[in-house]
Write an enzyme that holds these catalytic residues in place. Structure first.
Site: not given
Length: 316
Positions: A90, A206
């Site tokens: 991320s 993610d």
């Protein structure tokens, strides 16, 4: 630096909100239930310098709290600890890609001064109503592309890997080749907030869903010493001002539980005190950077000892 459009608080009708929440939380819960398998097709670290340990820095996800990574990198840089490998999830993938591209930590801190929420979050009604997320993520990808010298991961001066999650089967995906900017976008595609990313024939979200602190990935890539930076501290009073902040805090709480196991596999864990930094508070970047630097300075003797005492694993 261009900041782009406005942030829309009323992004989708109420009927869609439970769906996004359910998706985000179910994915995060799945991450806590099982440890990810490491894909077999890694390009391992190359041997270098007789007796020199291969050092990896692992940067976890945490939205605006990820500015703390910059403070950690500055302290490591000042101490002469140069990573041979950077693995990021991320926001950790964004910071890691820029650092792997050759930006000194202090330059990254200066660059961060001009960043705000609208630099990355392209919220609009179309994705919210007709898409699979509240934002597309195209603005994040473009900003990353604009600020990188190397366009492909293979061209980065420092070995780099971003971690994402395959939305089809929940497997961990290591992005260690191909274009940098789409890899960062995929690694940062928070479920329910950003639309999933089609990349390499997979639909990706993610990496924090399965590995918010991807220490095992660094080990699988051949690291002898792993310095992991966790920015998921869950403290402070929650004061969300939007649906997005509610989702992101809930996911952070759930992924934080899965970080403990990963942390035990690291040689040194650096955990900046960023629990009072809201996940979308880009105005608190100086506080996050300072927290990262303070945590790294506290752990520096442990880091230097780990690097000095590391046993080099045989190449291959």
């Amino acid at each position: 630096m261009r900041a782009g459009g406005k942030y829309h608080r009323r992004m989708a009708p109420a009927a869609r909100l439970p769906l996004a929440v359910s998706l985000s939380l179910s994915l995060a819960l799945a991450a806590c239930r099982s440890a990810p398998a490491i894909p077999p097709d890694f390009r391992g670290l190359q041997p270098h310098g007789a007796g020199a340990p291969r050092v990896a820095v692992v940067l976890g996800g945490g939205a605006a709290r990820g500015f703390a990574h910059l403070g950690v990198l500055r302290v490591l840089e000042d101490a002469g600890v140069a990573p041979d490998l950077i693995v990021g999830t991320s926001v950790g993938s964004l910071v890691g890609a820029l650092y792997a591209d050759g930006y000194p930590a202090r330059d990254l801190e200066r660059l961060s001064r001009d960043l705000d929420r609208d630099t990355f979050f392209d919220f609009s009604l179309a994705p919210a109503l007709f898409g699979t997320g509240l934002a597309r993520g195209a603005r994040l990808e473009q900003w990353t592309r604009d600020h990188l010298r190397a366009k492909r991961i293979e061209q980065l001066p420092v070995r780099f890997a971003a971690v994402a999650t395959d939305l089809d089967d929940g497997s961990l995906v290591v992005l260690d080749r191909g274009e940098v900017a789409p890899a960062v976008r995929a690694s940062s595609a928070i479920p329910g907030v950003f639309e999933p990313v089609q990349l390499g024939g997979r639909l990706l979200v993610d990496g924090g869903v399965v590995a918010n602190l991807p220490v095992k990935v660094a080990r699988g890539l051949g690291a002898d010493v792993v310095i992991a930076v966790d920015v998921t501290e869950v403290t402070g009073k929650a004061k969300p001002s939007s649906f997005v902040e509610v989702v992101m805090r809930a996911v952070t709480i759930l992924t934080h539980e899965g970080v403990a196991e990963a942390a035990r596999a690291a040689d040194v864990l650096v955990a900046p005190a960023v629990g009072d930094v809201d996940l979308l508070d880009f105005e608190a970047k100086d506080r996050a950077i300072a927290a990262g630097a303070a945590a790294a300075r506290e752990k520096l003797p442990e880091i230097l000892k780990a690097v000095a005492g590391a046993r080099v694993r045989p190449a291959g």
